[in-house]
Design an enzyme around this catalytic site. Sequence first.
Site, mmCIF file in Angstrom:
data_model
loop_
_atom_site.group_PDB
_atom_site.id
_atom_site.type_symbol
_atom_site.label_atom_id
_atom_site.label_comp_id
_atom_site.label_asym_id
_atom_site.label_seq_id
_atom_site.Cartn_x
_atom_site.Cartn_y
_atom_site.Cartn_z
ATOM 1 N N GLY A 143 3.831 15.107 -0.548
ATOM 2 C CA GLY A 143 3.889 15.485 -1.989
ATOM 3 C C GLY A 143 3.213 16.122 -3.082
ATOM 4 O O GLY A 143 3.258 15.296 -4.212
ATOM 5 N N ALA A 144 2.088 16.799 -2.389
ATOM 6 C CA ALA A 144 1.067 15.777 -2.818
ATOM 7 C C ALA A 144 0.783 17.527 -4.914
ATOM 8 O O ALA A 144 -0.075 16.924 -5.407
ATOM 9 C CB ALA A 144 -0.042 16.720 -2.602
ATOM 10 N N SER A 145 1.529 17.822 -5.272
ATOM 11 C CA SER A 145 1.811 18.327 -6.614
ATOM 12 C C SER A 145 2.376 17.491 -7.236
ATOM 13 O O SER A 145 2.985 17.723 -8.912
ATOM 14 C CB SER A 145 2.766 19.918 -6.677
ATOM 15 O OG SER A 145 3.620 20.107 -4.923
ATOM 16 N N ASP A 203 4.392 13.876 -9.209
ATOM 17 C CA ASP A 203 3.674 12.981 -10.405
ATOM 18 C C ASP A 203 2.665 11.419 -9.465
ATOM 19 O O ASP A 203 1.970 11.368 -10.207
ATOM 20 C CB ASP A 203 4.853 11.952 -10.897
ATOM 21 C CG ASP A 203 4.610 11.510 -12.477
ATOM 22 O OD1 ASP A 203 3.698 12.510 -13.005
ATOM 23 O OD2 ASP A 203 5.412 10.806 -12.092
ATOM 24 N N ARG A 206 5.702 22.105 -1.568
ATOM 25 C CA ARG A 206 6.540 23.173 -1.798
ATOM 26 C C ARG A 206 5.516 23.583 -2.125
ATOM 27 O O ARG A 206 5.582 25.544 -2.270
ATOM 28 C CB ARG A 206 7.929 23.362 -1.905
ATOM 29 C CG ARG A 206 8.632 22.631 -0.985
ATOM 30 C CD ARG A 206 9.968 22.405 -1.336
ATOM 31 N NE ARG A 206 9.860 21.188 -2.491
ATOM 32 C CZ ARG A 206 11.186 20.878 -2.916
ATOM 33 N NH1 ARG A 206 12.276 21.024 -1.920
ATOM 34 N NH2 ARG A 206 11.839 19.781 -3.503
ATOM 35 N N LYS A 250 -0.990 -6.567 -6.480
ATOM 36 C CA LYS A 250 -1.756 -7.439 -8.134
ATOM 37 C C LYS A 250 -2.440 -8.454 -7.265
ATOM 38 O O LYS A 250 -1.890 -9.709 -6.816
ATOM 39 C CB LYS A 250 -0.685 -7.904 -9.034
ATOM 40 C CG LYS A 250 0.170 -6.942 -9.359
ATOM 41 C CD LYS A 250 1.190 -6.577 -9.882
ATOM 42 C CE LYS A 250 2.119 -5.587 -10.284
ATOM 43 N NZ LYS A 250 2.198 -4.915 -11.904
ATOM 44 N N HIS A 258 9.610 -6.436 -5.516
ATOM 45 C CA HIS A 258 9.124 -7.241 -5.990
ATOM 46 C C HIS A 258 9.343 -8.751 -6.043
ATOM 47 O O HIS A 258 8.590 -9.418 -5.928
ATOM 48 C CB HIS A 258 8.907 -6.846 -7.193
ATOM 49 C CG HIS A 258 8.852 -5.543 -7.565
ATOM 50 N ND1 HIS A 258 8.176 -4.820 -6.632
ATOM 51 C CD2 HIS A 258 9.024 -4.384 -8.510
ATOM 52 C CE1 HIS A 258 7.651 -3.426 -6.884
ATOM 53 N NE2 HIS A 258 8.838 -3.243 -8.086
ATOM 54 N N LYS A 284 15.359 -4.911 -18.478
ATOM 55 C CA LYS A 284 14.466 -3.763 -19.440
ATOM 56 C C LYS A 284 14.410 -3.698 -20.746
ATOM 57 O O LYS A 284 15.923 -4.575 -20.681
ATOM 58 C CB LYS A 284 14.652 -2.400 -18.884
ATOM 59 C CG LYS A 284 14.319 -1.932 -17.726
ATOM 60 C CD LYS A 284 13.850 -0.842 -16.893
ATOM 61 C CE LYS A 284 13.625 -0.311 -15.613
ATOM 62 N NZ LYS A 284 11.695 -0.458 -16.104
ATOM 63 N N LYS A 329 6.641 -7.792 -23.085
ATOM 64 C CA LYS A 329 6.338 -6.933 -21.478
ATOM 65 C C LYS A 329 5.645 -8.377 -20.301
ATOM 66 O O LYS A 329 4.808 -9.047 -21.723
ATOM 67 C CB LYS A 329 5.526 -5.928 -21.273
ATOM 68 C CG LYS A 329 5.384 -6.074 -20.081
ATOM 69 C CD LYS A 329 4.793 -4.184 -19.608
ATOM 70 C CE LYS A 329 4.151 -4.136 -18.697
ATOM 71 N NZ LYS A 329 4.980 -3.815 -17.518
#
Length: 455
Positions: free
Chosen positions: A25-27, A29, A59, A170, A228, A311, A316
């Site tokens: 999936g290297a292309s 995000d 792909r 983290k 998390h 959200k 934040k």
Amino acid sequence: MRKDKKAEETLELMNFTDSAIVILGASGDLANRKLIPALARLHQTGSLKGLSAIIGTGRSGFTTESFRNKFDIPPDFAQLLSYHQGIPGIRAHIRKRGKFSRLIFFLALPPKAYAPMAEELKREGFGEEALLIIEKPFGYDLASARELDTRLSRGFQEHQIFRIDHYLAKEAVQNILVFRFANSVFYPVWNSRYIESIQINAFESGKVENRAQYFDGAGIVRDMVQNHLMQLLSLLTMEPPVSLDAEDIRAQKTALLKTMKVQKMCRMQYEGYRDEKGVAPDSTTETYAELQLSIDNFRWTGMPVYIRTGKALGRKGTEIGVRFRSLPRLLFNKDGDLPSNQIIFKIQPSEGIILDLSSKNPGEGIQIRDTSMAFCYRDAFAKEEIPEAYQRLLLDAIKGDRTLFVGAQETELSWKILEPILSRTDFTTYKPGRTPGPCVTDQWIDFDRYKDICG
Ligand code: BG6
């Protein structure tokens, strides 16, 4: 079982001077925003000495050259990169790049592709030399998580599967173990006899943004609590591990998760959520949740854990508060109004630990004032660079260190704890940009008080 242990030892001992990373999936995000920049930074700091190839596949029809040109990276790092379209023929491509005894496959793919991809890799003949890195969500509920684990385990053993929870990378989260097990002062009081409640806040001001399609099928409990926040809570409350080996730490997290139950929960949705692009017009998905949990073991019985996350809130920030029990109604606390001691772990956006103490106001007579002692990363570690989570995770995966990755059993147990509330559809609404008032308890620590400390 024995074979698994043996293979694991071999993997641990293997020198990582002959590894390659294959990004599936290297292309996409994730590769673009996180993986390639993190690898480039590791290369720049000299930490990637052992990694001799980074192979992208997907792909899209890139050539190696056009793939390299996609990124703003230094030429010596770009030399490590190559591209192969699709899985068929990938073995030959890898062979051309070198002879590797470890191949790290990063599945930067939609979750529904994990199991089919693992099966395809198996069919291509990859076996003991392969490690698979996958991202959450690991399933949608207990049944689907089990199914995923079963399908992965047909081709690969558990020690070959690295499940990412980026919270574990983290710095301030890793420091929880050090705080607990490297400071004798807190050890005797870390139990429900002295601690009144543990509270976790994970607030985001952003809305669902361009992830509405995924989020609407998940909700904040699946998105944040199952992974998390359960991991944060586990590190904070598990028994001391026998050693710092990944398996010993996992064993304690697993034992703890077996004792947790949800006692109460309320769910909310921000006004206007149903109008977001990608959200169903009649969606009942929660964008905010408050939970009360219990830990029914010797150390923690009788102490509530409160979790709040959502959200589109007022600010934040991720913080953990540990509130100690109040003193007997004697001396300075005759009226029962002396504030309890509290420890606040600030996880982000700034990192630090704050201890609230009562102190005498200078001057005549005795007047008591709330004061805070703060250890801030910003001041204590001014010169050290805090590495980005993916840098740490990729480096650990390259070394074969699984401490910061989540085991199958932990994932399944977290789903099991939440199973009773996952089907709920009731909710109330809140205004975006405003944090809703408490709903499962009115015992919340006023975390806003600490927002400027260490900030
Ligand atoms: C991700 C969730 O795992 O964590 C997101 O899918 C969330 O919805 C993100 O925004 C929060 O991560 P961080 O590191 O910004 O707290």
